[in-house]
Design a protein around this motif. Sequence first.
Motif, PDB file in Angstrom:
ATOM      1  N   ALA A 123       0.832  -1.206   0.000  1.00 20.10           N
ATOM      2  CA  ALA A 123       0.000   0.000   0.000  1.00 20.10           C
ATOM      3  C   ALA A 123       0.860   1.247   0.000  1.00 20.10           C
ATOM      4  N   THR A 124       0.340   2.274  -0.665  1.00 16.86           N
ATOM      5  CA  THR A 124       0.938   3.606  -0.634  1.00 16.86           C
ATOM      6  C   THR A 124      -0.152   4.561  -0.140  1.00 16.86           C
ATOM      7  N   ALA A 125       0.172   5.847  -0.156  1.00 19.12           N
ATOM      8  CA  ALA A 125      -0.833   6.824   0.270  1.00 19.12           C
ATOM      9  C   ALA A 125      -2.062   6.775  -0.628  1.00 19.12           C
ATOM     10  N   ALA A 126      -1.881   6.324  -1.873  1.00 24.96           N
ATOM     11  CA  ALA A 126      -3.030   6.216  -2.773  1.00 24.96           C
ATOM     12  C   ALA A 126      -4.054   5.234  -2.206  1.00 24.96           C
ATOM     13  N   GLU A 127      -3.574   4.204  -1.506  1.00 28.66           N
ATOM     14  CA  GLU A 127      -4.491   3.214  -0.918  1.00 28.66           C
ATOM     15  C   GLU A 127      -4.946   3.605   0.483  1.00 28.66           C
ATOM     16  N   ILE A 128      -4.025   4.082   1.306  1.00 32.37           N
ATOM     17  CA  ILE A 128      -4.415   4.324   2.709  1.00 32.37           C
ATOM     18  C   ILE A 128      -4.962   5.733   2.928  1.00 32.37           C
ATOM     19  N   GLY A 129      -4.831   6.578   1.932  1.00 31.00           N
ATOM     20  CA  GLY A 129      -5.304   7.950   2.087  1.00 31.00           C
ATOM     21  C   GLY A 129      -4.181   8.875   2.513  1.00 31.00           C
ATOM     22  N   ARG A 130      -4.407  10.167   2.273  1.00 28.51           N
ATOM     23  CA  ARG A 130      -3.403  11.172   2.631  1.00 28.51           C
ATOM     24  C   ARG A 130      -3.614  11.549   4.092  1.00 28.51           C
ATOM     25  N   ARG A 131      -2.865  10.904   4.949  1.00 26.90           N
ATOM     26  CA  ARG A 131      -3.089  11.063   6.392  1.00 26.90           C
ATOM     27  C   ARG A 131      -1.834  11.578   7.074  1.00 26.90           C
ATOM     28  N   ARG A 132      -2.047  12.471   8.043  1.00 28.03           N
ATOM     29  CA  ARG A 132      -0.917  12.980   8.813  1.00 28.03           C
ATOM     30  C   ARG A 132      -1.171  12.770  10.298  1.00 28.03           C
ATOM     31  N   HIS A 133      -0.083  12.504  11.026  1.00 29.43           N
ATOM     32  CA  HIS A 133      -0.221  12.313  12.471  1.00 29.43           C
ATOM     33  C   HIS A 133       0.709  13.256  13.216  1.00 29.43           C
ATOM     34  N   GLY A 134       0.441  13.444  14.490  1.00 28.69           N
ATOM     35  CA  GLY A 134       1.302  14.264  15.332  1.00 28.69           C
ATOM     36  C   GLY A 134       0.715  14.376  16.720  1.00 28.69           C
ATOM     37  N   ARG A 135       1.579  14.527  17.717  1.00 31.13           N
ATOM     38  CA  ARG A 135       1.098  14.602  19.101  1.00 31.13           C
ATOM     39  C   ARG A 135       0.349  15.917  19.328  1.00 31.13           C
ATOM     40  N   ARG A 136       0.771  16.978  18.675  1.00 28.93           N
ATOM     41  CA  ARG A 136       0.087  18.268  18.784  1.00 28.93           C
ATOM     42  C   ARG A 136      -0.276  18.752  17.379  1.00 28.93           C
ATOM     43  N   LEU A 137       0.750  18.885  16.544  1.00 27.72           N
ATOM     44  CA  LEU A 137       0.530  19.298  15.153  1.00 27.72           C
ATOM     45  C   LEU A 137       0.672  18.063  14.256  1.00 27.72           C
ATOM     46  N   ALA A 138      -0.379  17.742  13.531  1.00 30.92           N
ATOM     47  CA  ALA A 138      -0.339  16.559  12.654  1.00 30.92           C
ATOM     48  C   ALA A 138       0.305  16.949  11.338  1.00 30.92           C
ATOM     49  N   ASP A 139       1.647  16.908  11.305  1.00 30.65           N
ATOM     50  CA  ASP A 139       2.348  17.291  10.080  1.00 30.65           C
ATOM     51  C   ASP A 139       3.109  16.143   9.427  1.00 30.65           C
ATOM     52  N   GLN A 140       3.160  14.982  10.078  1.00 34.35           N
ATOM     53  CA  GLN A 140       3.946  13.877   9.520  1.00 34.35           C
ATOM     54  C   GLN A 140       3.045  12.906   8.770  1.00 34.35           C
ATOM     55  N   PRO A 141       3.307  12.684   7.471  1.00 34.94           N
ATOM     56  CA  PRO A 141       2.466  11.748   6.730  1.00 34.94           C
ATOM     57  C   PRO A 141       2.654  10.315   7.239  1.00 34.94           C
ATOM     58  N   VAL A 142       1.563   9.575   7.313  1.00 38.98           N
ATOM     59  CA  VAL A 142       1.688   8.148   7.627  1.00 38.98           C
ATOM     60  C   VAL A 142       2.475   7.496   6.492  1.00 38.98           C
ATOM     61  N   LEU A 143       2.107   7.810   5.257  1.00 37.20           N
ATOM     62  CA  LEU A 143       2.917   7.493   4.077  1.00 37.20           C
ATOM     63  C   LEU A 143       2.935   8.751   3.203  1.00 37.20           C
ATOM     64  N   CYS A 144       4.099   9.087   2.671  1.00 37.09           N
ATOM     65  CA  CYS A 144       4.227  10.311   1.872  1.00 37.09           C
ATOM     66  C   CYS A 144       3.553  10.141   0.514  1.00 37.09           C
ATOM     67  N   TRP A 145       3.054  11.232  -0.033  1.00 33.71           N
ATOM     68  CA  TRP A 145       2.459  11.150  -1.377  1.00 33.71           C
ATOM     69  C   TRP A 145       3.089  12.124  -2.374  1.00 33.71           C
ATOM     70  N   ASP A 146       3.349  13.355  -1.975  1.00 33.72           N
ATOM     71  CA  ASP A 146       3.853  14.303  -2.967  1.00 33.72           C
ATOM     72  C   ASP A 146       5.338  14.590  -2.821  1.00 33.72           C
ATOM     73  N   ARG A 147       5.853  14.505  -1.604  1.00 33.46           N
ATOM     74  CA  ARG A 147       7.261  14.831  -1.419  1.00 33.46           C
ATOM     75  C   ARG A 147       7.807  14.045  -0.227  1.00 33.46           C
TER      76      ARG A 147
END
Lengths: 754, 174
Positions: free
Chosen positions: A69-93
């Motif tokens: 799976a890539t982000a195309a399958e799992i969706g464009r998702r970001r996580h973070g303890r305060r600011l959700a800026d980290q992609p679970v899987l990267c898609w554009d960069r």
Amino acid sequence: MTGPPFELRDAEIQPDARAKLTGEAVFTDDRFMPGVLWASVATSPVAYGRIESIDTSAAAAMPGVVMVATAAEIGRRRHGRRLADQPVLCWDRVLFIGDRTAVVVAETRAEAEAAAARIAVDITEEEPLLDLERVTAENAPILHPEAQSYRYSGGRRPEVPHPNVQGHATVGLGPDDIEAVFASAAHVFEEEYRTPATHAGYIEPRVCLAWNENGITRVATTNKGPFRLHQQLADTLDVDSDRLEVVSGHIGGDFGGKGQTIDEYLCVLLARSIGRPVKMAMTWAAELAQGPVRHSSLVRLRTGVTEDGRFIAHSATVLYGGGAYASAKPVPDLTLPGATSAMIAYHIPAVRIDARTLYTNSVPGGHVRAPGQSQVQFAGESHVDSIARRLGIDPYEIRTRNALGPGMRSASGLHIREPRAVEVLNAVRTVDRHPPADDGLVRGHGVALAARHVGGGEFPLRAVLSPDATFELVTGLPDQGAGAWMVMQRVFAAELSVDPERVSVRYVPTGETRPDRGIGSSRSTHLGSRAAQLLAGEVKSWLDARLAEGLELRADVFVRRDGTDSIPFAALVTADLVPDPVEFEVLYREEESEDEDHDFVALAVDVAVDERTGVVTVEQATLAVDVGAVINPTAHRGQLEGGFMFGLGEALMTQLRVRDGAVVEADRQLFRIPALADVVRLTIIELPTEVGPGAYGAKSVGELANPVVAPAIANALADATGVRVPRLPLDPESVFEALTARDGEVGARGQSGG
Amino acid sequence: MFGEHGIMSEVAPRGTSHSIELVLNGAQIRADVPADLLLIQLLRDHVGLTGTKNGCGVGVCGSCSVLVDGRLVSACLVPAVQLNGRNVMTIEGAIRVHPAAETVVAAFAASGGVQCGFCSPGQVMAALDFLDRYSTPDRATVLGEFDANLCRCTGYYSIIESVLEAAGRLADAP
């Protein structure tokens, strides 16, 4: 008042000690499940670049592979303890070497890893942003152009001065025109210090295992803040919170690093989508390359001093290398808790501090034991020492002259309750120095002084009283070895005056108790002890209402006030009194206060330096600590000793060098933490008080010792050799290089003079 | 407990597997293992002996310490196939049959030589090996020779105390 059945000063034995030592204690990696699948990720080999395409076909054709799976399958998702800026899987960069681009699920770990290596990602490389001083330059690329759209939990994200700034903290004390104060100083000293990224170095790598059960996805994890992770999983994966449960428990070392875990998002998602258990584990190399790591730092300090060594003006610019994502930072302003504490133990009337965490194309920064503080403490305490030496003032004397006293405001901007800077300094000052030897080594003495906050907040705790006269304390707080469970157990037993063996602690997952913030920020002793006190009070009232009048509990025995009668606890608390288990629950909330609670700490070291090799050996160390009341003497001592050696590692050997965005130590397995052979002679002087916010005046201890070690050693090195090394670690290469530079200068001067 | 786990054929689905026989914690077992299966995988993933911990995976931390023919070995470095005809003892076996194990465990517990506990079974195995070689060690011997296992919690002070305490208790034992 009822007398305690035991003294808190009696050394305790950790109730889980035997289970841990014999291997019976279950850690996350020890959980196996029938039908479990393994997942492994593909990571970016490039520090900064645009993803053109991801080809998963070769991986999908590999043996044992169940899903790619890539982000195309799992969706464009970001996580973070305060600011959700980290992609679970990267898609554009991709923003750092180690950024995740795809995931493979296979029947075995080896198959998953082999297939993940066959993921082909086409990336157009761009010039990475690595230099902290270039981050806000005009031509610097903006690493997170869409930051405005990122989820931020708990209100509005504070404004930042530049899009490449993650977080910004300032302190301003004294007159508006601080330059006028600097101008009035007899001397102004300006210095720059650097510290590298390091890793917490816990022995247990991060692991997780997710499975589905009765419509709920459970995830067992090495994360030390399970309730926070639970919420982040729900937010990131768009899963109803009721459909999730996070199971923690025994954690194999933490030191701040296990507040952030990153595999769980994929693990839960994949287990839900495939319908089988999925396990993920980080290798040590992945730990080091993907972080989070201790933030690197560049600290500029400027201090105006009177002729007699009084600090009258101080400014600090603190730049922390935050790496590609701020996701590991829980603090609302996305800086680090210790960012403004370089001169925390002193009173300075005019202060300006500007501290920033910065985005770079490097491994993300997170929390490691005294996050933010250990970096600036090295800078601040080296700086103070450097000023003392240049003015010809004794290093103890200059600290004493400027030390924070009662009623003064700390240069960190805080009002601190009953500061004990002078007491801890005096305690180490009077210790005998290590005797010299005629062995060709040069010797020196160094000292460092600091203060560390005691964390607070609120904390729930539950007790169950059973018909067999035992108590079970029920908590969702994991155990990472620092002793929080024992704090609750011993205080609860002491308050009730029952044998501690009557009281056990049961860890429960997030679904079974009220949320807490998890272990961290030096708050567990404070909160756990006060919650246990409160809870014991509830139990006492309940017993009082049901027992004959005039009975009081003393040493596990009910005694009549006139002394005529005594009945063992277990003889009265029986099925007659407690036919069914009775539950008690409290929520302790810290009282609001103007003053902050801190522990003060001073460390003195004697070092021997081999000038031929640059090897620095600590011959003896004396640590004086303002400890508050001690609840677990053995664990308390263990935290100080462990903290000292942790600091010794960061002083002399522990580092992650980042070259062109790559963590050198991750590739070469060069990462060093102290071994038993590195142990040095340590004397601990405890200066107890009863002013801490915890039960009986307890304070924190876990993050107290490590920040003072590096500056004390650097100061001793300067005392021995005349050389100040303004960066860590003080390894033989750095020290030798500095000594060579010194000798070069002396030689050059000698030549021009002759 | 090894009866139910003793047959390894199902764990060697691909590649060439080798039939080995070894004594594991006192019990004779036979296993068919692929050439790249490591001892730590055999122990943890297939036999279910999870007291041998998976730490660094590169032979640095010592959390996977076991005794092979009485010698301390990192199970993450040893291919299982090399164990044909050998005697392997893990923490689970040691606690059942090694005469010094309970004393060592009690000494570590009393001296605070355990915090998070992850490195602890490996420390116990290392201590059994060390105390077998040095029955009356002094502090200098512990500092110089008990150096195979990393611990991040204790700073080692309480581990040194634990080993010395264990030596003392063993010497005092009848």
